[in-house]
Every structure is written in C-alpha cells, then in structure tokens.
Design an enzyme around this catalytic site. Sequence first.
Site, PDB file in Angstrom:
ATOM      1  N   PRO A   2       0.811  -1.213   0.000  1.00  0.00           N
ATOM      2  CA  PRO A   2       0.000   0.000   0.000  1.00  0.00           C
ATOM      3  C   PRO A   2       0.847   1.268   0.000  1.00  0.00           C
ATOM      4  O   PRO A   2       1.678   1.467   0.876  1.00  0.00           O
ATOM      5  CB  PRO A   2      -0.829  -0.114   1.281  1.00  0.00           C
ATOM      6  N   GLU A   3       0.653   2.068  -0.995  1.00  0.00           N
ATOM      7  CA  GLU A   3       1.262   3.397  -1.038  1.00  0.00           C
ATOM      8  C   GLU A   3       0.098   4.387  -0.965  1.00  0.00           C
ATOM      9  O   GLU A   3      -1.018   3.991  -0.650  1.00  0.00           O
ATOM     10  CB  GLU A   3       2.110   3.558  -2.310  1.00  0.00           C
ATOM     11  N   LYS A  61       1.476   7.444   4.320  1.00  0.00           N
ATOM     12  CA  LYS A  61       0.919   6.086   4.342  1.00  0.00           C
ATOM     13  C   LYS A  61       0.352   5.742   5.707  1.00  0.00           C
ATOM     14  O   LYS A  61      -0.071   4.608   5.935  1.00  0.00           O
ATOM     15  CB  LYS A  61       2.011   5.084   3.959  1.00  0.00           C
ATOM     16  N   ARG A 267      16.253  -4.366  -2.613  1.00  0.00           N
ATOM     17  CA  ARG A 267      15.046  -4.693  -3.359  1.00  0.00           C
ATOM     18  C   ARG A 267      15.340  -4.462  -4.830  1.00  0.00           C
ATOM     19  O   ARG A 267      16.436  -4.745  -5.275  1.00  0.00           O
ATOM     20  CB  ARG A 267      13.852  -3.891  -2.853  1.00  0.00           C
TER      21      ARG A 267
END
Length: 326
Positions: A2-3, A61, A267
């Site tokens: 979720p952003e 967020k 990442r």
Amino acid sequence: MPELPEVETVRQGLAKWVAGRRIASVEVRHPRAVRRHLLGADHFADALAGRMVVDVCRRGKYLWLPLDSGDAVLGHLGMSGQLLMQPATVADEAHLRVRFTFDDGGPQLRFVDQRTFGGLSYSEGGAELPAEIAHIARDPMDPLFSDAEFVAALRRKRTEVKRALLDQTLISGVGNIYADEALWRAQLHWARATDALTKPAVGRLLGHVRDVLSEALVAGGTSFDALYVNVNGESGYFDRSLNAYGREGEPCPRCGTPMRREPFMNRSSFSCPRCQPRPRRGISPASRSGVGRGRPGCSSTDDSLASEPDNRDLTLRGSPRWASDR
DNA sequence: CCTGCCGCCTGCGCGC
DNA sequence: TGCGCGCAGGCGGCAG
C-alpha cells in the site's frame, strides 16, 4: 504494498463505515500488531473502550482515527495490512490481529496483517495530528504541499533521486512502485544525484509523481464503497497500467527496449536502459549545505476527498486539485 | 546533522 | 513430493 493511492482508498472507505460510531471493545489477537504501543495490548484495548471514532485521517501512508477524547488510533498497513469491515457472523481471518466491535452491533473493524510489518497504536492527544508522525511530510496531493519547498529540499540532498522520493520526510506517500513509475515517466535513472538535477527537472518529476498517484487513486477507488475494504496493494487495479515496475525483460512502452531490473536498497528498481540512462557520475562526495527544518502541520486530507453516500466517481467530486492539474 | 544500512516478518514460487 | 531459499518492502533505529 500500500502506497498513497491504496491507503487513501482505505481511508475513504473506512471513514464511511466507522465515523460517528462508538467502540464497545477491542480485542488484540497478536501482540506484535500493537508493538508500537509501549503501554501494552491491555492498555491499548482499555483506553479505546467507550470512545467514539470521529473521522479517519491520513498522512502519507499512515492512517489515524481521531477519537472524541482528543486522542487517536494510529495505524500503518506495512506491506500486507488490511483494515476490513466485517459483520460479526463472518469467520475470523487467518491473520486477524485486532478486532474492534461497536456498540451499535454493526460491522466490526478488523486489522488483518500476514507479515505484521504494520501495526496500531494509541496516540495520546493525537486527534489533530499524532506526534508520532509529525515528522512525515505532506503528500503531493495535499493543498498545503509546497512544490517550491520540495524542489529546494530535494536539491539540497546529497543522495540518489529515488532515495529522495522514498524519503517520507521530504514527500510522503511514494513507495517503490510509484517511484519507479514516476522516474520512468520523467526519463530519469534512479541513481541520478539529487544535487545535480535542475529545478525544472525536479519540477517535472514532481508533476509525474502527482500524475501517477492520482491515476492510481482513481483506479483504486472504483470499489471503495463495498463493505469489504480491500487494501492489499498487490491486488490493485492499477497493475495493468504500470509501465516500469515488475516489467524486467518486457519492452519499454515508450521505445521498445527491454526493461532492466537492478538491485536497489535490498530490493529492485525497474527502468529502461535507453530512456533512463545510468548517470555518468554518482553522488558527490562531500560538501555541506544548510539545514532543512521540518515544520508541524495539521491533518492533511480530511476535506478534499470527503466521502459521500454515493460517490463512485470520486474523481470529479469537489474537483480535487490534481484532477485538473495537468 | 546527514546518509545509508540492517532487521523485522511471512507466504509464495522456484529449483533441485 | 518436499524442502530450502530468495524475494517482496516501509520504517525505525543506529552506525559511521
């Protein structure tokens, strides 16, 4: 993951379902879900019983639920967190962490989180803006977000541009996915030095960040009036619109060159080798400049996206700034 | 003061 | 078929 668009979608859905309702009891099913609350799970539950939820607010967020006591429930979804409205008759989810029941006997609010990167806490006096997140910058949709300040602050940094986009004290709401998308649109490689970017270049990048976030928000908002407020970022409707993220080896939508994937902060970063050439020089070694001061602010988004009973077309309601901005 | 790295978690998909 | 491993990633904390 979720952003901003996902969290804002959740905020809108939640506001409609919990604002004005009084909490009857809170059940903490997993202590890790409230680990940020140093007074412990029992205190968390006791402090909330009997309180009325006034609204649902967001900063970056983070979400928080202002209470009639002037305090707030502060929450972050982490990577896999969901805030669901469920009738009591629905079986517990496998990863149910916290359950809120209300004195009207209506749907429960459930915090479900597989990986438990997210969590809830009780913020004393945090109704306006929890002190715990006062360091988080406003997001680019916020009417009080200052483009000029952001451009200046980013250019003061001595780091890579993608790190700056992910720095929630500079600009909030942007995560790995939308950072890659904005950089692709701006045709900038993620390792470009922030202090070597021109003001117009940063301004254009900011415009793309805003575009990507608003487009994703529209896509994520299509079903937000459902009782089941799904927050799992991976199942978003925006997937098919991604130009860069997760597209290693696939042709660049702009020039056809196969997209590349590079390691970045443990990442991945996705970019086009041709449209986003690697910078020749890296980050400049040392040279110091002035300090940056964060300043306090009030709640960010309680107005511009006010939820109404029937608002499938949230894009046009109240003509939010970004709908017409570019 | 500033930057960058680590650890926290768990499910999934892949290779052997 | 089963097992191990890499990967996903936001953020607080802390080292340098």
